[in-house]
Design a protein around this motif. Sequence first.
Motif, short mmCIF file in Angstrom:
data_model
loop_
_atom_site.label_atom_id
_atom_site.label_comp_id
_atom_site.label_asym_id
_atom_site.label_seq_id
_atom_site.Cartn_x
_atom_site.Cartn_y
_atom_site.Cartn_z
N GLN A 239 0.81 -1.20 0.00
CA GLN A 239 0.00 0.00 0.00
C GLN A 239 0.85 1.27 0.00
O GLN A 239 0.46 2.30 -0.57
CB GLN A 239 -0.93 0.01 1.22
CG GLN A 239 -2.03 -1.03 1.13
CD GLN A 239 -2.97 -0.99 2.33
OE1 GLN A 239 -2.64 -0.38 3.36
NE2 GLN A 239 -4.11 -1.63 2.21
N SER B 85 1.33 1.52 -3.84
CA SER B 85 0.12 1.67 -4.66
C SER B 85 -0.69 2.90 -4.30
O SER B 85 -1.31 3.53 -5.16
CB SER B 85 -0.75 0.41 -4.56
OG SER B 85 -1.22 0.21 -3.23
N PHE B 86 -0.69 3.27 -3.03
CA PHE B 86 -1.44 4.46 -2.63
C PHE B 86 -0.83 5.74 -3.22
O PHE B 86 -1.55 6.68 -3.56
CB PHE B 86 -1.51 4.57 -1.10
CG PHE B 86 -2.52 3.66 -0.47
CD1 PHE B 86 -3.14 2.65 -1.20
CD2 PHE B 86 -2.84 3.79 0.87
CE1 PHE B 86 -4.07 1.81 -0.61
CE2 PHE B 86 -3.78 2.95 1.47
CZ PHE B 86 -4.39 1.95 0.74
#
Length: 414
Positions: A281, A284-285
Amino acid sequence: MFDFLLTEEQLKLREAARDLVKWVPRKMILDMDADKITFPKEFLQEAAGRGLFGCRYPKQWGGQEMDWVTSCMLMQEVGTLGYIFACTFGIGSELVCDAIILHGTDGQKEKYVKPLIKGELFAAECLTEPRGGSDFFGTTTTAVDKGDYFLLNGQKRFIVGAEGADYFLVYARTDPDAEPHKALTCFIVDRSEGVDTKYLYGLMGCRGGGAGRVVFKDVRVPKENIIGKLHGAYSVFNTMMIPERLGTAAMTIGAASPALDVATSYSSRRKAFGQVINQFQGVSFQVAEAAMLLDAARSMVYMTARAVDAGSEQNLIRRMVSETKKFVTESCQKVAHNAMQVMGGIGYTNVYPIERISRDLRLASIWTGTNEVMSVIAASEWYREYAKIRAARLPRDYEADSVASDEVEEKIYE
């Protein structure tokens, strides 16, 4: 992206722009960044030859009679090559042309606009001076009336396209005793005796665009080269802020988009701790945030372009253009930041183009009026707009929608 906003004619023009992007040799991009190419004349001639210049202008002067949405789309597409490509593309075919089309004579349009749109001439706008850029009324360049002509003296700096321009759009002081709004005049100045340009800046990014100093020493400028009215440069300047700032926003989206592309591709293949890093994350965030910011930036640009095309009230356009320039440029710089962060150390090298994109994009929040100036304008116009809303009465008294709204003794304003 956002194809649903474009007509078939606009989509066709976008394909022509994308074909231009494919045509540009990798070596041209690298040589411009290395200052081996100091002005991309070949690129501009190719763009003009493909019918991409002056899309908003009347067909009589070589344009296609399209709109601001089309202009923004083109600037975005050209910007994917690199910020400086869109800068040089827009300076002549959007910025200088706008001044002459909106304020110039038919003779000026015939002599200066038509050949520029054909790629036969090149132009640059001369606004910034050594003592400052955002202080438009502080211009020290002078033009003295000598009867049949004006005698121009002074200098401008950081002028994109100076190295390759055949003529210049110049703001100069023509009435030293008048109030600021009535003291300046806008001129078309041909490259002639007394005009000296020097390509001398060690720019952090956006290299190869011919940015330089322009010095005017006893340059004779015929009176027929006044754009608009004598002492009327303020009117020209006001209309120029739309192509300068809205165009800047659109091209910045294009220049930032490849950073997201490269980071997405990299994070979809790079492995760490036994898995592809886009599964984390923390990675990807950041990619998702970059995609969100670009979508928001596009939304703002196209909404503002629609407002301009619709002929919305000038104060509203002034606010929207300023907000758009600030939001989009800062958002796109964050896109480049996220891309480099996702890629780590390798993103900080010249193995990938992220470092060049980051260098180039730093200009976006500085030129065509700093983002701090954009905030000043947006705040001023919003308070003026709010006063009108209050005078016309709000749909309801929102302040009253609270439990203790009648506690007037608690509402202290002085």
